[in-house]
Motif scaffolding. Structure first.
Motif, mmCIF file in Angstrom:
data_model
loop_
_atom_site.group_PDB
_atom_site.id
_atom_site.type_symbol
_atom_site.label_atom_id
_atom_site.label_comp_id
_atom_site.label_asym_id
_atom_site.label_seq_id
_atom_site.Cartn_x
_atom_site.Cartn_y
_atom_site.Cartn_z
ATOM 1 N N VAL A 45 0.939 -1.295 -0.045
ATOM 2 C CA VAL A 45 -0.065 0.013 -0.009
ATOM 3 C C VAL A 45 0.869 1.285 -0.015
ATOM 4 O O VAL A 45 0.735 2.119 -0.870
ATOM 5 C CB VAL A 45 -0.935 0.019 1.234
ATOM 6 N N GLN A 46 1.668 0.991 0.909
ATOM 7 C CA GLN A 46 2.767 2.417 0.760
ATOM 8 C C GLN A 46 3.690 2.650 -0.299
ATOM 9 O O GLN A 46 3.994 3.774 -0.761
ATOM 10 C CB GLN A 46 3.636 2.394 2.051
ATOM 11 N N LEU A 47 3.908 1.502 -1.172
ATOM 12 C CA LEU A 47 4.470 1.392 -2.243
ATOM 13 C C LEU A 47 3.742 2.122 -3.294
ATOM 14 O O LEU A 47 4.378 3.153 -4.089
ATOM 15 C CB LEU A 47 4.954 0.162 -2.813
ATOM 16 N N GLY A 48 2.253 1.977 -3.253
ATOM 17 C CA GLY A 48 1.477 2.692 -4.207
ATOM 18 C C GLY A 48 1.459 4.003 -4.059
ATOM 19 O O GLY A 48 1.409 4.877 -5.105
ATOM 20 N N ALA A 49 1.377 4.485 -2.734
ATOM 21 C CA ALA A 49 1.417 5.854 -2.403
ATOM 22 C C ALA A 49 2.681 6.498 -2.843
ATOM 23 O O ALA A 49 2.647 7.610 -3.259
ATOM 24 C CB ALA A 49 1.245 5.981 -0.771
ATOM 25 N N PRO A 73 9.027 -10.271 -6.280
ATOM 26 C CA PRO A 73 9.251 -9.158 -7.324
ATOM 27 C C PRO A 73 7.787 -9.270 -8.131
ATOM 28 O O PRO A 73 7.340 -8.181 -8.649
ATOM 29 C CB PRO A 73 10.101 -9.587 -8.371
ATOM 30 N N GLU A 74 6.910 -10.472 -8.393
ATOM 31 C CA GLU A 74 5.967 -10.381 -9.165
ATOM 32 C C GLU A 74 4.750 -9.764 -8.549
ATOM 33 O O GLU A 74 3.824 -8.915 -9.188
ATOM 34 C CB GLU A 74 5.454 -11.844 -9.466
ATOM 35 N N GLN A 75 4.804 -9.639 -7.012
ATOM 36 C CA GLN A 75 3.680 -8.915 -6.461
ATOM 37 C C GLN A 75 3.704 -7.532 -6.388
ATOM 38 O O GLN A 75 3.066 -6.684 -6.624
ATOM 39 C CB GLN A 75 3.582 -9.732 -4.977
ATOM 40 N N ILE A 76 5.251 -7.169 -6.297
ATOM 41 C CA ILE A 76 5.552 -5.759 -6.501
ATOM 42 C C ILE A 76 5.236 -5.366 -7.670
ATOM 43 O O ILE A 76 4.538 -4.056 -7.691
ATOM 44 C CB ILE A 76 7.064 -5.718 -6.025
ATOM 45 N N HIS A 77 5.581 -5.783 -8.621
ATOM 46 C CA HIS A 77 5.284 -5.412 -10.312
ATOM 47 C C HIS A 77 3.938 -5.219 -10.348
ATOM 48 O O HIS A 77 3.062 -4.379 -10.960
ATOM 49 C CB HIS A 77 5.843 -6.367 -11.275
ATOM 50 N N HIS A 78 2.886 -6.344 -9.865
ATOM 51 C CA HIS A 78 1.383 -6.249 -9.986
ATOM 52 C C HIS A 78 0.939 -5.042 -9.187
ATOM 53 O O HIS A 78 -0.030 -4.379 -9.724
ATOM 54 C CB HIS A 78 0.819 -7.563 -9.735
ATOM 55 N N SER A 79 1.446 -4.887 -7.996
ATOM 56 C CA SER A 79 0.775 -3.956 -7.340
ATOM 57 C C SER A 79 1.018 -2.608 -8.112
ATOM 58 O O SER A 79 0.081 -1.641 -7.954
ATOM 59 C CB SER A 79 1.445 -3.743 -6.087
ATOM 60 N N LEU A 80 2.248 -2.315 -8.480
ATOM 61 C CA LEU A 80 2.405 -1.230 -9.298
ATOM 62 C C LEU A 80 1.707 -1.022 -10.713
ATOM 63 O O LEU A 80 1.017 -0.064 -10.938
ATOM 64 C CB LEU A 80 3.894 -0.961 -9.780
ATOM 65 N N LEU A 81 1.543 -2.223 -11.306
ATOM 66 C CA LEU A 81 0.805 -2.233 -12.541
ATOM 67 C C LEU A 81 -0.628 -1.761 -12.396
ATOM 68 O O LEU A 81 -1.344 -1.050 -13.170
ATOM 69 C CB LEU A 81 0.795 -3.470 -13.382
ATOM 70 N N THR A 86 -5.275 4.935 -12.392
ATOM 71 C CA THR A 86 -5.250 6.001 -11.182
ATOM 72 C C THR A 86 -4.182 6.961 -11.261
ATOM 73 O O THR A 86 -4.370 7.998 -11.415
ATOM 74 C CB THR A 86 -5.167 5.251 -9.649
ATOM 75 N N ILE A 87 -2.829 6.396 -11.533
ATOM 76 C CA ILE A 87 -1.906 7.463 -11.751
ATOM 77 C C ILE A 87 -1.050 7.655 -12.904
ATOM 78 O O ILE A 87 -0.407 8.408 -13.041
ATOM 79 C CB ILE A 87 -0.744 7.044 -10.435
ATOM 80 N N GLY A 88 -1.682 6.850 -14.123
ATOM 81 C CA GLY A 88 -1.041 7.028 -15.292
ATOM 82 C C GLY A 88 0.073 6.091 -15.651
ATOM 83 O O GLY A 88 1.105 5.914 -14.925
ATOM 84 N N PHE A 89 0.101 5.760 -16.896
ATOM 85 C CA PHE A 89 1.294 4.740 -17.466
ATOM 86 C C PHE A 89 2.685 5.540 -17.099
ATOM 87 O O PHE A 89 3.417 4.593 -16.941
ATOM 88 C CB PHE A 89 0.821 4.728 -18.965
ATOM 89 N N PRO A 90 2.811 6.644 -17.608
ATOM 90 C CA PRO A 90 4.389 7.078 -17.458
ATOM 91 C C PRO A 90 4.840 6.858 -15.900
ATOM 92 O O PRO A 90 5.840 6.579 -15.689
ATOM 93 C CB PRO A 90 4.041 8.486 -17.919
ATOM 94 N N VAL A 92 3.555 5.014 -13.775
ATOM 95 C CA VAL A 92 3.675 3.466 -13.353
ATOM 96 C C VAL A 92 5.036 2.955 -13.846
ATOM 97 O O VAL A 92 5.822 2.317 -13.270
ATOM 98 C CB VAL A 92 2.500 2.685 -13.915
ATOM 99 N N VAL A 93 5.490 3.369 -15.193
ATOM 100 C CA VAL A 93 6.503 2.858 -15.851
ATOM 101 C C VAL A 93 7.912 3.407 -15.078
ATOM 102 O O VAL A 93 8.852 2.629 -14.707
ATOM 103 C CB VAL A 93 6.635 3.248 -17.292
ATOM 104 N N ALA A 94 7.782 4.735 -14.375
ATOM 105 C CA ALA A 94 8.795 5.120 -13.744
ATOM 106 C C ALA A 94 9.016 4.386 -12.323
ATOM 107 O O ALA A 94 10.134 4.010 -12.138
ATOM 108 C CB ALA A 94 8.635 6.613 -13.398
ATOM 109 N N ALA A 95 7.774 4.254 -11.773
ATOM 110 C CA ALA A 95 7.788 3.370 -10.489
ATOM 111 C C ALA A 95 8.355 2.157 -10.732
ATOM 112 O O ALA A 95 9.127 1.450 -9.772
ATOM 113 C CB ALA A 95 6.445 3.450 -9.851
ATOM 114 N N LEU A 96 8.005 1.407 -11.831
ATOM 115 C CA LEU A 96 8.606 -0.136 -12.236
ATOM 116 C C LEU A 96 10.025 0.030 -12.198
ATOM 117 O O LEU A 96 10.724 -0.951 -11.863
ATOM 118 C CB LEU A 96 7.943 -0.671 -13.367
ATOM 119 N N SER A 97 10.675 1.220 -12.998
ATOM 120 C CA SER A 97 11.807 1.247 -12.978
ATOM 121 C C SER A 97 12.698 1.382 -11.623
ATOM 122 O O SER A 97 13.668 0.741 -11.480
ATOM 123 C CB SER A 97 12.262 2.335 -14.177
ATOM 124 N N TRP A 98 11.992 2.385 -10.726
ATOM 125 C CA TRP A 98 12.530 2.514 -9.611
ATOM 126 C C TRP A 98 12.459 0.980 -8.632
ATOM 127 O O TRP A 98 13.343 0.878 -8.118
ATOM 128 C CB TRP A 98 12.063 3.553 -8.811
#
Length: 110
Positions: A45-49, A73-81, A86-90, A92-98
């Protein structure tokens, strides 16, 4: 190098303002014990925020903590995807990279 610099800054401020950091840490502990969510869910949840506010440092921190709490890692990626609408593709892609900055360091042979 950038991570070390951020850690040095954090440690310096923690030493300079021990009461403040103690209060922040106590708040975090109180929040984790305030309800039925387990540590893994809280970190996701805090990762999403963190992703939503585009905080690279907080994304790194919560990915580390989520991994420590047993998230894959799959759960982390899925939570971001799952944040895309809600927060937009760009963002999300930045967060996935981080997130992968940390996941890559956590995986053996990387």
């Amino acid at each position: 190098m950038e991570r070390k610099r951020k850690l040095d800054t954090y440690q310096r401020f923690k030493k300079q303002y021990p009461d403040y950091f103690g209060a922040v840490e106590a708040l975090g502990t109180a929040v984790r014990h305030a309800g039925p969510l387990d540590e893994q869910v809280i970190q996701l949840v805090q990762l999403g925020a963190a992703a939503a506010i585009r905080s690279e440092g907080a994304v790194h921190s919560h990915v580390r903590r989520a991994l420590e709490a047993g998230a894959t890692p799959e759960q982390i990626h899925h939570s971001l995807l799952s944040l895309t609408s809600t927060i937009g593709f760009p963002t999300v892609v930045a967060a996935l990279s981080w997130a992968d900055d940390v996941i890559g360091r956590a995986e053996p042979n990387t």
